[in-house]
Scaffold this motif. Structure first.
Motif, PDB file in Angstrom:
ATOM      1  N   ASP A   1       0.790  -1.240   0.000  1.00  0.00           N
ATOM      2  CA  ASP A   1       0.000   0.000   0.000  1.00  0.00           C
ATOM      3  C   ASP A   1       0.820   1.288   0.000  1.00  0.00           C
ATOM      4  O   ASP A   1       0.309   2.344  -0.361  1.00  0.00           O
TER       5      ASP A   1
ATOM      6  N   ARG B   1       6.745  -7.384   2.539  1.00  0.00           N
ATOM      7  CA  ARG B   1       5.294  -7.459   2.322  1.00  0.00           C
ATOM      8  C   ARG B   1       5.027  -7.334   0.830  1.00  0.00           C
ATOM      9  O   ARG B   1       5.367  -6.314   0.213  1.00  0.00           O
TER      10      ARG B   1
ATOM     11  N   LYS C   1      -4.043  -8.913   3.113  1.00  0.00           N
ATOM     12  CA  LYS C   1      -5.454  -9.176   2.777  1.00  0.00           C
ATOM     13  C   LYS C   1      -5.752 -10.659   2.586  1.00  0.00           C
ATOM     14  O   LYS C   1      -6.386 -11.064   1.609  1.00  0.00           O
TER      15      LYS C   1
ATOM     16  N   GLU D   1      -6.806  -8.536   7.966  1.00  0.00           N
ATOM     17  CA  GLU D   1      -7.305  -7.166   7.766  1.00  0.00           C
ATOM     18  C   GLU D   1      -8.542  -7.115   6.887  1.00  0.00           C
ATOM     19  O   GLU D   1      -8.906  -6.038   6.408  1.00  0.00           O
TER      20      GLU D   1
ATOM     21  N   ASP E   1      -7.389  -1.439   6.960  1.00  0.00           N
ATOM     22  CA  ASP E   1      -8.201  -2.160   5.977  1.00  0.00           C
ATOM     23  C   ASP E   1      -9.444  -2.771   6.609  1.00  0.00           C
ATOM     24  O   ASP E   1     -10.509  -2.791   5.985  1.00  0.00           O
TER      25      ASP E   1
HETATM   26 MG   LIG Z   1      -3.713  -3.007   5.003  1.00  0.00          MG
END
Ligand SMILES: [Mg+2]
Ligand SMILES: CC(C)(COP(=O)(O)OP(=O)(O)OC[C@H]1O[C@@H](n2cnc3c(N)ncnc32)[C@H](O)[C@@H]1OP(=O)(O)O)[C@@H](O)C(=O)NCCC(=O)NCCSC(=O)C[C@H](O)C(=O)O
Length: 297
Positions: A46, A77, A105, A132, A159
Motif C-alpha cells: 500500500d 510485504r 489481505k 485485515e 483495511d
Molecule cells: Mg492493510
C-alpha cells in the motif's frame, strides 16, 4: 532472526517493534540500519504507487545485496494474492530470501496455501499473514492452521475498518471482539501475533495507550509506521521490572527442595502452579536475551 528457547507452545521470538519501510523510499531504507526495531517490514504493497512497483523491487534488490540487516528479522510485504503484482513480488522474495514474506489481505486458508506453493522453492522463508479483511477475521482459525511455514499473524485495522465501516477511535471498542479472535487463533496454533499500526505518529500519548492495550490483549509487538514509535513499542512489549521480579520469585520458590514434589505452592497468599513456573522461565529467557543483545550491540 533472534529467538529464545521456550518451554511453551508459542515462540518467544523478539518481535516488539515491526517497522514498515516503504520500499520506494530510498531515504527511509538507508535509515533502517541505525534503527533499534526488532523487525523491518519492507513494504511493496500500500505504500508504493502502482507505477512504482518495479522501482521499489529494484531498491530492495540493491538493499539486500549491499547492506543486509544485522540481528533483525527482514520481512517483505508483497502485494495481494491474485493481484497483478504478486507474482513478481514472490519472484523477488525467492531471489532475496528474506526471513519471511508478509501476505496482505488474506481471506482464507487457500490464500496461504497458494502462497506456500508459489514460494515452495525457498522453504526457509516463513509466511506471515495480514489479518485485515472481514473474511480473514471470520476465517482466522483456519488461516492460522493453514501451513506449517506460517509463523505470525499481523492485524491490519486500516483495511479492516474500511471493509467493515467501523470508524477509528481511541480504545478500539467495537473492534475488540474481532481483535481478540485473531489473537486467539494465533495462540491456538502456536503463532506470534502483532498488533496493528497506529497512524497518528505525532500522538505519543495515544500511541503509548494503544501499546499498553495491545500488550494487555496478548500481542507480541506492534507494527509501526515511523521510527519515532520504536522506543515506545520496545518498552511496552518488554518485560516490566515488576514482572521480572515476580518471575524470579516464582523460580526461586519452586527451586526450594520443599517444593520438589509439589505442583502448587502458596506464595504470599497467591496460588502458584507449575504452569506459572513455565511462564516465569519463558519471561526470564526473553529478558536475558534482550539484556545480551543490549550488551553486545
Ligand atoms: Mg492493510
Ligand atoms: C508517514 C510517513 C509518510 C511520514 O514520513 P515523513 O514525512 O518523512 O516523516 P518525518 O519527516 O517525521 O520523518 C523523519 C525521518 O524519518 C524517516 N522515516 C519516516 N518514516 C520512516 C520509516 N517508516 N522507516 C524508516 N525511516 C522513516 C524519514 O525519511 C525522515 O528521515 P530524514 O529525512 O533522514 O530525517 C512515513 O513515516 C512513512 O512512509 N511511513 C511508513 C508507511 C508505510 O509503510 N505504510 C504501509 C504500512 S501501514 C499498514 O500496513 C496498514 C495496514 O495494512 C492496515 O490495513 O492497517
Amino acid at each position: 532472526m533472534t529467538t529464545v528457547s521456550s518451554p511453551t507452545s508459542h515462540s518467544a521470538r523478539i518481535r516488539r517493534s515491526c517497522l514498515s519501510v516503504p520500499a520506494i523510499n530510498q531515504r527511509a531504507l538507508d535509515k533502517t540500519h541505525g534503527l533499534d526495531c526488532d523487525v523491518v517490514i519492507f513494504d511493496l504493497e500500500d505504500s508504493v504507487f502502482p507505477e512504482k512497483k518495479g522501482e521499489a523491487r529494484d531498491n530492495l534488490r540493491r538493499f539486500f545485496r549491499q547492506t543486509p540487516l544485522e540481528g533483525r528479522e527482514a520481512v517483505i510485504r508483497t502485494n495481494a494474492i491474485g493481484s497483478e503484482f504478486q507474482r513478481a513480488d514472490i519472484d523477488l522474495v525467492l531471489e532475496l530470501a528474506p526471513d519471511a514474506v508478509l501476505l496482505p489481505k488474506v481471506d482464507g486458508p487457500q490464500d496461504i496455501r497458494e502462497a506456500a506453493d508459489l514460494a515452495a522453492a525457498s522453504p526457509g522463508v516463513r509466511l506471515w499473514a495480514m489479518m485485515e479483511t472481514a473474511k480473514g477475521v471470520l476465517n482466522a482459525a483456519a488461516i492460522a492452521a493453514a501451513d506449517a511455514r506460517l509463523d505470525c499473524l499481523v492485524l491490519g485495522l486500516n483495511d479492516l475498518r474500511k471493509d467493515t465501516g467501523v470508524p477509528s477511535e481511541h480504545g478500539r471498542t467495537y473492534l475488540v471482539p474481532w481483535i481478540m479472535q485473531v489473537v486467539l487463533a494465533a495462540r491456538a496454533h502456536g503463532l506470534d501475533v502483532i498488533d496493528s499500526v497506529f497512524n497518528d505518529f505525532w500522538d505519543t500519548d495515544g500511541f503509548a495507550a494503544e501499546c499498553s492495550q495491545g500488550r494487555a490483549m496478548g500481542f507480541d509487538g506492534k507494527m509501526l509506521i515511523h521510527p519515532a514509535q520504536i522506543e515506545g513499542a520496545n518498552q511496552a512489549f518488554s518485560p516490566s521490572a515488576e514482572a521480572i521480579a515476580e518471575a524470579e520469585a516464582i523460580v526461586t520458590a519452586f527451586a526450594d527442595p520443599a517444593a520438589r514434589d509439589l505442583n502448587v505452592i502458596n506464595m504470599n497468599g497467591q496460588m502458584v502452579e507449575r504452569l506459572h513456573l513455565e511462564q516465569a522461565e519463558r519471561l526470564l529467557a526473553k529478558t536475558r536475551h534482550l539484556t545480551n543483545r543490549k550488551t553486545t550491540a
